[in-house]
Scaffold this motif. Structure first.
Motif, PDB file in Angstrom:
ATOM      1  N   ARG A 100       0.835  -1.212   0.000  1.00 25.12           N
ATOM      2  CA  ARG A 100       0.000   0.000   0.000  1.00 25.12           C
ATOM      3  C   ARG A 100       0.865   1.256   0.000  1.00 25.12           C
ATOM      4  NH1 ARG A 100      -5.539   0.815   3.371  1.00 25.12           N
ATOM      5  NH2 ARG A 100      -5.561   3.070   3.638  1.00 25.12           N
ATOM      6  N   SER A 101       1.943   1.217   0.756  1.00 25.28           N
ATOM      7  CA  SER A 101       2.832   2.366   0.831  1.00 25.28           C
ATOM      8  C   SER A 101       3.448   2.687  -0.533  1.00 25.28           C
ATOM      9  CB  SER A 101       3.932   2.110   1.858  1.00 25.28           C
ATOM     10  OG  SER A 101       4.863   3.174   1.882  1.00 25.28           O
ATOM     11  N   PHE A 118      -3.743   1.797  -5.507  1.00 24.69           N
ATOM     12  CA  PHE A 118      -3.901   2.411  -4.189  1.00 24.69           C
ATOM     13  C   PHE A 118      -5.385   2.526  -3.851  1.00 24.69           C
ATOM     14  CE2 PHE A 118      -3.560   6.495  -1.532  1.00 24.69           C
ATOM     15  CZ  PHE A 118      -3.279   5.796  -0.364  1.00 24.69           C
ATOM     16  N   GLY A 119      -6.187   2.883  -4.847  1.00 22.61           N
ATOM     17  CA  GLY A 119      -7.629   2.946  -4.644  1.00 22.61           C
ATOM     18  C   GLY A 119      -8.201   1.611  -4.209  1.00 22.61           C
ATOM     19  N   ALA A 120      -7.723   0.516  -4.802  1.00 28.35           N
ATOM     20  CA  ALA A 120      -8.224  -0.812  -4.450  1.00 28.35           C
ATOM     21  C   ALA A 120      -7.887  -1.159  -3.000  1.00 28.35           C
ATOM     22  CB  ALA A 120      -7.632  -1.854  -5.394  1.00 28.35           C
ATOM     23  N   ARG A 126      -7.218  -2.925   2.826  1.00 25.13           N
ATOM     24  CA  ARG A 126      -6.045  -3.792   2.911  1.00 25.13           C
ATOM     25  C   ARG A 126      -4.784  -2.963   3.127  1.00 25.13           C
ATOM     26  NH1 ARG A 126      -5.271  -6.478  -2.080  1.00 25.13           N
ATOM     27  NH2 ARG A 126      -6.645  -4.960  -3.043  1.00 25.13           N
ATOM     28  N   GLY A 127      -3.999  -3.359   4.084  1.00 27.33           N
ATOM     29  CA  GLY A 127      -2.761  -2.644   4.378  1.00 27.33           C
ATOM     30  C   GLY A 127      -2.968  -1.342   5.116  1.00 27.33           C
ATOM     31  N   GLY A 128      -4.201  -1.094   5.562  1.00 25.92           N
ATOM     32  CA  GLY A 128      -4.517   0.147   6.257  1.00 25.92           C
ATOM     33  C   GLY A 128      -6.025   0.343   6.307  1.00 25.92           C
ATOM     34  N   PRO A 129      -6.467   1.484   6.815  1.00 26.32           N
ATOM     35  CA  PRO A 129      -7.904   1.725   6.979  1.00 26.32           C
ATOM     36  C   PRO A 129      -8.654   1.773   5.647  1.00 26.32           C
ATOM     37  CG  PRO A 129      -6.599   3.302   8.238  1.00 26.32           C
ATOM     38  CD  PRO A 129      -5.655   2.603   7.332  1.00 26.32           C
ATOM     39  N   GLN A 130      -9.911   1.367   5.704  1.00 29.88           N
ATOM     40  CA  GLN A 130     -10.780   1.484   4.537  1.00 29.88           C
ATOM     41  C   GLN A 130     -11.236   2.933   4.389  1.00 29.88           C
ATOM     42  OE1 GLN A 130     -14.873  -0.131   4.687  1.00 29.88           O
ATOM     43  NE2 GLN A 130     -14.400  -1.255   2.817  1.00 29.88           N
TER      44      GLN A 130
END
Length: 338
Positions: A100-101, A118-120, A126-130
């Motif tokens: 994500r980063s 990144f949008g997905a 995934r990999g952080g907040p929705q």
């Protein structure tokens, strides 16, 4: 003379056969010279050579390593590639936070695929907040550049109404943009909306055309949907063609294709006699992938002993799995068995 940018550019030419005889081995050699000097374009090119097996063995670990080297120097498309490898655990342990980063870094530089990726991650949390609002905004940025992933993602968002009011007209428009670029996902998705008259007039002819284009690319969803369109006509000629498309999807492991082909085999449609053994095998493969239709069909065969010893306990188990996913007939069968 050891000038790294020239070495990298020459390697690109050798890789692609641009103005010189194509030579993957030489290309990889020149990339190696340039990466030794820290050239980021060469690092990305070297990564690509390892990923695709150009000029030597495919090596996903090395590919990921060199993409990350280029990404660390700020090369946007390499950041997207580094994200992909981390997202899917190719050559490196899966790491959604790191993926994500990298996607975010690429997106902030306006790299279209990075924006969509990144949008997905934002959409699914995934990999952080929705964050559905931010996800849609990044899809819009990507789609505005004509990126297929961004266009399809917007189509999905509007079709499902995830984070926005459902808008089949908008979904149809975005899928059409992707389909026009030859993307099989956009093609069958547009065909699906046209077949059911969602977001515009019902047009079975246009739907069939889009399904055929998608299926011609080997897309299992396109193959299955084309089979469904044809089998709905319920005549022997179209059934035979439908069965062929279901078989193509099933051969690629598609659960819906396996179920549909099993149905044709069980009922002797599309040519050939009834074949309960083949049907049961196909239903079992579909059910093993948690497909509720395959689970229900397998349950019926076990309940009534079609091509297999009657086993109501096993049948009930499959009906329960199917019913849990919302299959109304499976729910009814469970009611009858009480």
């Amino acid at each position: 003379q050891g000038y790294a940018p020239a070495q990298s550019a020459y390697a690109d030419c050798l890789r692609d056969g641009a103005g010189v005889r194509q030579d993957g081995v030489a290309a990889r050699s020149w990339y190696a010279k340039a990466v030794a000097q820290g050239n980021m374009l060469a690092e990305a090119g070297y990564g690509y050579a390892f990923e695709q097996g150009i000029g030597g063995p495919q090596d996903m670990r090395q590919a990921s390593y060199w993409y990350q080297k280029a990404a660390a120097q700020g090369l946007a498309w390499a950041q997207t590639e580094a994200g992909k490898f981390l997202e899917h655990g190719q050559g490196v342990p899966k790491d959604l936070v790191a993926a994500r980063s990298w996607y975010e870094k690429a997106a902030l530089q306006g790299e279209a695929e990075g924006e969509a990726s990144f949008g997905a991650m934002l959409e699914d949390g995934r990999g952080g907040p929705q964050n559905l609002v931010a996800a849609r905004q990044w899809y819009e940025k990507s789609a505005a550049q004509g990126n297929i992933l961004g266009e399809n993602s917007l189509g999905d968002v509007f079709s499902s109404g995830k984070g926005v009011p459902q808008d089949d007209t908008a979904a149809r428009s975005w899928y059409a943009k992707s389909a026009a670029q030859g993307n099989s996902y956009g093609q069958y998705s547009l065909g699906y909306l046209e077949y059911f008259g969602r977001g515009g007039p019902k047009d079975e002819t246009a739907a069939r055309t889009w399904y055929e284009k998608s299926a011609a690319q080997g897309d299992t969803h396109g193959e299955f949907l084309l089979g469904d369109l044809l089998s709905a006509k319920r005549n022997s000629k179209d059934d035979a063609v439908a069965k062929g498309w279901y078989a193509k999807a099933a051969a690629q492991g598609d659960a819906y294709g396996q179920y549909a082909l099993g149905f044709m085999q069980e009922n002797g449609r599309g040519g050939g006699a009834q074949d309960y053994a083949a049907a049961r095998s196909l239903y079992a493969k579909s059910a093993a992938q948690n497909n509720m239709y395959g689970e229900y069909a397998l349950g019926l065969m076990l309940e009534y002993g079609r091509g297999v010893a009657k086993d109501e306990i096993a049948a009930r188990s499959w009906f329960e799995k199917s019913a849990t996913q919302g299959h109304s007939n499976a729910q009814a069968e469970l009611g009858y068995m009480l």
